[in-house]
Write a protein that holds these residues in place. Structure first.
Motif, PDB file in Angstrom:
ATOM      1  N   TYR A  91       0.857  -1.178   0.000  1.00 57.50           N
ATOM      2  CA  TYR A  91       0.000   0.000   0.000  1.00 57.50           C
ATOM      3  C   TYR A  91       0.899   1.235   0.000  1.00 57.50           C
ATOM      4  O   TYR A  91       2.027   1.197   0.476  1.00 57.50           O
ATOM      5  N   SER A  92       0.366   2.305  -0.502  1.00 56.09           N
ATOM      6  CA  SER A  92       1.157   3.536  -0.552  1.00 56.09           C
ATOM      7  C   SER A  92       1.395   4.061   0.860  1.00 56.09           C
ATOM      8  O   SER A  92       0.644   3.764   1.796  1.00 56.09           O
ATOM      9  N   ARG A  93       2.431   4.853   0.983  1.00 54.54           N
ATOM     10  CA  ARG A  93       2.737   5.482   2.268  1.00 54.54           C
ATOM     11  C   ARG A  93       1.538   6.302   2.746  1.00 54.54           C
ATOM     12  O   ARG A  93       1.165   6.234   3.916  1.00 54.54           O
ATOM     13  N   ALA A  94       0.929   7.039   1.840  1.00 54.88           N
ATOM     14  CA  ALA A  94      -0.219   7.874   2.208  1.00 54.88           C
ATOM     15  C   ALA A  94      -1.358   7.027   2.763  1.00 54.88           C
ATOM     16  O   ALA A  94      -1.981   7.396   3.769  1.00 54.88           O
ATOM     17  N   GLU A  95      -1.639   5.878   2.150  1.00 52.28           N
ATOM     18  CA  GLU A  95      -2.713   5.021   2.639  1.00 52.28           C
ATOM     19  C   GLU A  95      -2.360   4.433   4.004  1.00 52.28           C
ATOM     20  O   GLU A  95      -3.208   4.370   4.899  1.00 52.28           O
ATOM     21  N   VAL A 109      -0.328   5.734   6.264  1.00 57.38           N
ATOM     22  CA  VAL A 109      -0.376   6.823   7.246  1.00 57.38           C
ATOM     23  C   VAL A 109      -1.831   7.127   7.612  1.00 57.38           C
ATOM     24  O   VAL A 109      -2.179   7.271   8.789  1.00 57.38           O
ATOM     25  N   GLU A 110      -2.689   7.201   6.616  1.00 54.92           N
ATOM     26  CA  GLU A 110      -4.109   7.483   6.860  1.00 54.92           C
ATOM     27  C   GLU A 110      -4.757   6.356   7.670  1.00 54.92           C
ATOM     28  O   GLU A 110      -5.506   6.604   8.623  1.00 54.92           O
ATOM     29  N   ALA A 111      -4.465   5.114   7.296  1.00 54.30           N
ATOM     30  CA  ALA A 111      -5.045   3.971   8.011  1.00 54.30           C
ATOM     31  C   ALA A 111      -4.566   3.935   9.455  1.00 54.30           C
ATOM     32  O   ALA A 111      -5.346   3.655  10.373  1.00 54.30           O
ATOM     33  N   PHE A 112      -3.293   4.227   9.675  1.00 55.50           N
ATOM     34  CA  PHE A 112      -2.775   4.208  11.045  1.00 55.50           C
ATOM     35  C   PHE A 112      -3.359   5.357  11.866  1.00 55.50           C
ATOM     36  O   PHE A 112      -3.630   5.184  13.061  1.00 55.50           O
ATOM     37  N   ALA A 113      -3.584   6.489  11.246  1.00 57.89           N
ATOM     38  CA  ALA A 113      -4.244   7.593  11.957  1.00 57.89           C
ATOM     39  C   ALA A 113      -5.642   7.159  12.395  1.00 57.89           C
ATOM     40  O   ALA A 113      -6.074   7.469  13.516  1.00 57.89           O
ATOM     41  N   GLY A 114      -6.334   6.431  11.539  1.00 51.20           N
ATOM     42  CA  GLY A 114      -7.642   5.896  11.914  1.00 51.20           C
ATOM     43  C   GLY A 114      -7.546   4.889  13.042  1.00 51.20           C
ATOM     44  O   GLY A 114      -8.377   4.880  13.958  1.00 51.20           O
ATOM     45  N   PHE A 115      -6.531   4.049  12.983  1.00 51.68           N
ATOM     46  CA  PHE A 115      -6.284   3.065  14.038  1.00 51.68           C
ATOM     47  C   PHE A 115      -6.081   3.772  15.376  1.00 51.68           C
ATOM     48  O   PHE A 115      -6.705   3.432  16.387  1.00 51.68           O
ATOM     49  N   GLU A 116      -5.204   4.778  15.378  1.00 57.96           N
ATOM     50  CA  GLU A 116      -4.930   5.524  16.607  1.00 57.96           C
ATOM     51  C   GLU A 116      -6.176   6.228  17.134  1.00 57.96           C
ATOM     52  O   GLU A 116      -6.413   6.252  18.346  1.00 57.96           O
ATOM     53  N   SER A 126       3.993  -3.256   4.253  1.00 53.90           N
ATOM     54  CA  SER A 126       2.665  -2.770   4.686  1.00 53.90           C
ATOM     55  C   SER A 126       2.561  -2.705   6.200  1.00 53.90           C
ATOM     56  O   SER A 126       1.501  -2.936   6.780  1.00 53.90           O
ATOM     57  N   ARG A 127       3.681  -2.360   6.829  1.00 58.93           N
ATOM     58  CA  ARG A 127       3.708  -2.320   8.287  1.00 58.93           C
ATOM     59  C   ARG A 127       3.920  -0.904   8.807  1.00 58.93           C
ATOM     60  O   ARG A 127       4.577  -0.088   8.179  1.00 58.93           O
TER      61      ARG A 127
END
Length: 168
Positions: free
Chosen positions: A6-10, A12-19, A89-90
């Motif tokens: 996955y792209s870095r942007a995706e 980063v966005e997914a991890f922001a949602g996780f947090e 993807s980590r």
């Protein structure tokens, strides 16, 4: 590994949602949305508790951990730093685990390293938590001693200290 990158942007966005979801869970003490971020077949490696397979094996563990002392006195789980690795993807991060104020403004916490693997669509297929359990015990003992000194030690923490924290 997911087999897909996955792209870095995706990431980063997914991890922001996780947090954000974890922060809301800590605030509301409803741990289901946290668990629902994992795929049905998630692998969760928790070195002190073992490896869990599947979201429905992770769910009771998270509820039990977070609703019993000392987890029930942890107020949030903010990341202190993150590393995004698109090739796997980590997202790797150091999470802080601060405990409630024992009564004088003292902040007592311990940290862990978490490695989460993204599976797409806002879901995570693997998490591994790496830490020294003795540091968490030491932080909890420190918190209990401070609360005891301040006269704010709750019964569940006193019981925990009887089992894990009393000096002979």
């Amino acid at each position: 590994m997911t087999g897909t990158t996955y792209s870095r942007a995706e990431l980063v966005e997914a991890f922001a949602g996780f947090e954000a979801t974890v922060a809301a869970a800590a605030e509301t003490r409803n741990w289901d949305p946290w668990v629902d971020q994992y795929t049905d077949d998630v692998t969760y490696v928790e070195h002190a508790a073992g490896t869990m397979h599947g979201r429905e094996q992770v769910r009771p563990w998270i509820w039990n951990t977070m609703e019993n002392f000392p987890g029930s006195y942890m107020t949030s789980f903010p990341s202190l730093w993150t590393v995004v690795d698109e090739s796997t993807s980590r997202v790797l991060c150091e999470l802080d685990n601060p405990m409630r104020d024992p009564g004088d403004g003292t902040i007592i916490s311990a940290t862990n390293i978490s490695i989460v693997t993204y599976a797409g669509d806002g879901k995570w297929c693997r998490q591994e938590d790496v830490y020294n359990p003795l540091r968490f015990v030491a932080a909890t003992v420190k918190w209990c001693r401070k609360a005891e000194e301040l006269g704010t030690l709750p019964d569940e923490a006193a019981a925990w200290m009887t089992t894990y924290g009393r000096r002979s």
